[in-house]
Design an enzyme around this catalytic site. Structure first.
Site, mmCIF file in Angstrom:
data_model
loop_
_atom_site.group_PDB
_atom_site.id
_atom_site.type_symbol
_atom_site.label_atom_id
_atom_site.label_comp_id
_atom_site.label_asym_id
_atom_site.label_seq_id
_atom_site.Cartn_x
_atom_site.Cartn_y
_atom_site.Cartn_z
ATOM 1 N N ILE A 158 -14.312 23.698 -4.231
ATOM 2 C CA ILE A 158 -14.624 22.732 -5.293
ATOM 3 C C ILE A 158 -13.804 23.104 -6.518
ATOM 4 C CG2 ILE A 158 -16.371 21.763 -6.800
ATOM 5 C CD1 ILE A 158 -18.401 22.102 -4.785
ATOM 6 N N PHE A 159 -13.051 22.105 -7.001
ATOM 7 C CA PHE A 159 -12.132 22.360 -8.112
ATOM 8 C C PHE A 159 -12.801 22.058 -9.443
ATOM 9 C CE2 PHE A 159 -9.296 21.069 -4.509
ATOM 10 C CZ PHE A 159 -8.860 22.353 -4.236
ATOM 11 N N PHE A 183 -10.917 2.583 -7.294
ATOM 12 C CA PHE A 183 -11.501 3.841 -7.715
ATOM 13 C C PHE A 183 -11.361 4.760 -6.490
ATOM 14 C CE2 PHE A 183 -12.860 3.490 -12.148
ATOM 15 C CZ PHE A 183 -12.194 2.305 -12.397
ATOM 16 N N ASN A 184 -12.361 5.447 -5.965
ATOM 17 C CA ASN A 184 -12.068 6.381 -4.864
ATOM 18 C C ASN A 184 -12.320 5.747 -3.503
ATOM 19 O OD1 ASN A 184 -12.186 8.140 -7.261
ATOM 20 N ND2 ASN A 184 -11.780 9.697 -5.728
ATOM 21 N N LYS A 187 1.754 3.899 -11.261
ATOM 22 C CA LYS A 187 1.000 2.685 -10.953
ATOM 23 C C LYS A 187 0.983 1.744 -12.160
ATOM 24 C CE LYS A 187 -0.130 3.513 -6.705
ATOM 25 N NZ LYS A 187 0.122 2.586 -5.599
ATOM 26 N N HIS A 196 -8.358 15.040 0.013
ATOM 27 C CA HIS A 196 -9.456 14.252 -0.552
ATOM 28 C C HIS A 196 -10.815 14.877 -0.260
ATOM 29 C CE1 HIS A 196 -6.247 11.134 -0.565
ATOM 30 N NE2 HIS A 196 -6.673 11.116 -1.806
ATOM 31 N N LEU A 197 -11.723 14.618 -1.168
ATOM 32 C CA LEU A 197 -13.006 15.317 -1.106
ATOM 33 C C LEU A 197 -13.803 15.017 0.169
ATOM 34 C CD1 LEU A 197 -15.071 17.153 -2.497
ATOM 35 C CD2 LEU A 197 -16.088 15.091 -3.473
ATOM 36 N N ALA A 214 2.702 4.283 -1.022
ATOM 37 C CA ALA A 214 2.905 5.074 -2.238
ATOM 38 C C ALA A 214 2.547 6.510 -1.956
ATOM 39 C CB ALA A 214 2.007 4.568 -3.369
ATOM 40 N N SER A 247 -4.540 1.643 -9.308
ATOM 41 C CA SER A 247 -5.468 2.777 -9.254
ATOM 42 C C SER A 247 -6.235 2.967 -10.554
ATOM 43 C CB SER A 247 -4.651 4.046 -8.984
ATOM 44 O OG SER A 247 -5.457 5.178 -9.140
ATOM 45 N N PHE A 268 0.814 -1.215 0.000
ATOM 46 C CA PHE A 268 0.000 0.000 0.000
ATOM 47 C C PHE A 268 0.851 1.271 0.000
ATOM 48 C CE2 PHE A 268 -2.418 -3.322 2.058
ATOM 49 C CZ PHE A 268 -3.696 -3.165 1.573
ATOM 50 N N TYR A 273 1.115 10.235 -11.244
ATOM 51 C CA TYR A 273 0.691 9.227 -10.275
ATOM 52 C C TYR A 273 0.199 7.967 -11.002
ATOM 53 C CZ TYR A 273 -2.368 6.778 -7.044
ATOM 54 O OH TYR A 273 -2.991 5.801 -6.318
#
Ligand code: UDP
Length: 326
Positions: free
Chosen positions: A206-207, A168-169, A144, A188-189, A74, A116, A72, A140
């Site tokens: 919010i991007f 995924f997320n 991976k 993270h959101l 990274a 990912s 894990f 990134y």
């Protein structure tokens, strides 16, 4: 069975360690604590070390014998990877090569890799299955994908069996709120949305409002950390049946926009959550949603946290917990 968990002090790795210990496995965590926390390692042994330290790795494998490795560790932030690619290639690619070569030297043949959705880049289909082209759009994702290619070649040449799990997320927290997401700074959101509830002065950004999505914000497939960890256990059994290098996509198969996440969080927390618009963040694809049919059939994997409400509730229980209790 003794499992080495590299990155076992981090967000997903720490949930994995707790699950493995609960299932009766012997566990050693190897972590440099750069973003992880010693307090998050609930059980087993913690060895503090770095994958870039080859001598340290040799020592680790000489002192113990491991039946499998779950990896894990990274650097995992898309935006940062665009700004600092050298760190990403060194940590994620060179570090993993060091680990794989230490495994080879010690004769350890089973490897579960945290890959990912970022390996896919911009989707060319509504939902991404394993046949989707892998064309990353940020460093990134490149790191991976490079490791996935290394694993394919190591399976052929060295008989190293592997499963790459393309998350995924990752979201949510340990259902008994003993563990959760804890990054500093947090990017993270979902944690940022919940932290904005607990500390309204901090604000929420919010991007991007102009993506080609129904409400203009990015759409992601949020999958509970516990479900990701279950897939790792299934992957261990799968490798016994199926040698070689394999890859599976892990998601719930449903996309939520940023605005939908904020609305769901408002329901879970019972609070209205203000936010401000910001320009797009570099490296973000507009939509990433998994088709995880293959994982469901080949790994006999079934996500337990199928709806976003449940995922947010576990995250909320963790974030509300006083930090002193951690
Ligand atoms: N995002 C956002 N505000 C935040 C954090 C993230 O608008 O405070 C956006 C981000 O730009 C992306 C989505 O939310 O479109 C999910 O980002 P996150 O970092 O959680 O996961 P990623 O998809 O990058 O792995």
């Amino acid at each position: 069975m003794h499992i080495l968990v590299c990155g076992g002090a981090g967000y997903i790795g720490s949930h994995m360690v707790k699950m493995l210990v609960g299932e009766g496995y012997e566990v050693t965590t190897f972590d440099n604590l750069s973003t992880g926390h010693a307090w998050a390692v609930h059980g087993g042994r913690l060895v503090v070390g770095d994958l870039l330290d080859e001598a340290g790795l040799r020592q680790l494998f000489a002192a113990q014998s491991f039946d499998a490795v779950m990896h894990f560790s990274a650097k995992s932030l898309v935006g940062e990877s665009v700004r600092q690619p050298a760190q990403y290639y060194r940590n994620n690619v060179v570090g993993t090569l060091n680990l794989l070569d230490a495994m080879r030297a010690a004769g350890v043949k089973r490897f579960v890799f945290s890959s990912s959705a970022a390996t896919f880049g911009n989707p060319v289909a509504d939902r991404i299955d394993e046949s989707h082209p892998q064309q990353p759009i940020n460093p990134y994702g490149e790191t991976k994908l490079m490791v996935e290619h290394v694993l394919r070649d190591y399976a052929v040449a060295y008989g190293l069996h592997s499963v790459s799990l393309r998350y995924f997320n990752a979201a949510g927290a340990d259902p008994d709120a003993a563990l959760g997401e804890e990054h500093d700074p947090e990017t993270h959101l979902i944690p940022n949305v919940l932290k904005a509830v607990l500390d309204p002065g901090r604000g929420l950004k919010i991007f991007g409002s102009d993506y080609p999505t129904p409400d203009g914000t990015c759409v992601r497939d949020y999958i509970h950390v516990h479900d990701l960890c279950r897939a790792h256990l299934q992957a261990l059994h799968f490798m016994d049946r199926e040698p070689g290098a394999h890859g599976f996509n892990l998601g719930n198969g449903r996309g939520f926009s940023i605005l939908e996440i904020i609305r769901a969080a408002e329901q879970v927390t019972g609070t209205s959550i203000p936010f401000e618009w910001q320009p797009r963040r570099a490296g973000d694809p507009p939509v990433l949603v998994a088709d995880a049919t293959l994982a469901r059939t080949a790994l006999a994997w079934q996500p337990a946290f199928g709806n976003i409400q449940q995922i947010l509730e576990t995250a909320w229980a963790w974030h509300r917990k006083p930090a002193a209790g951690r």
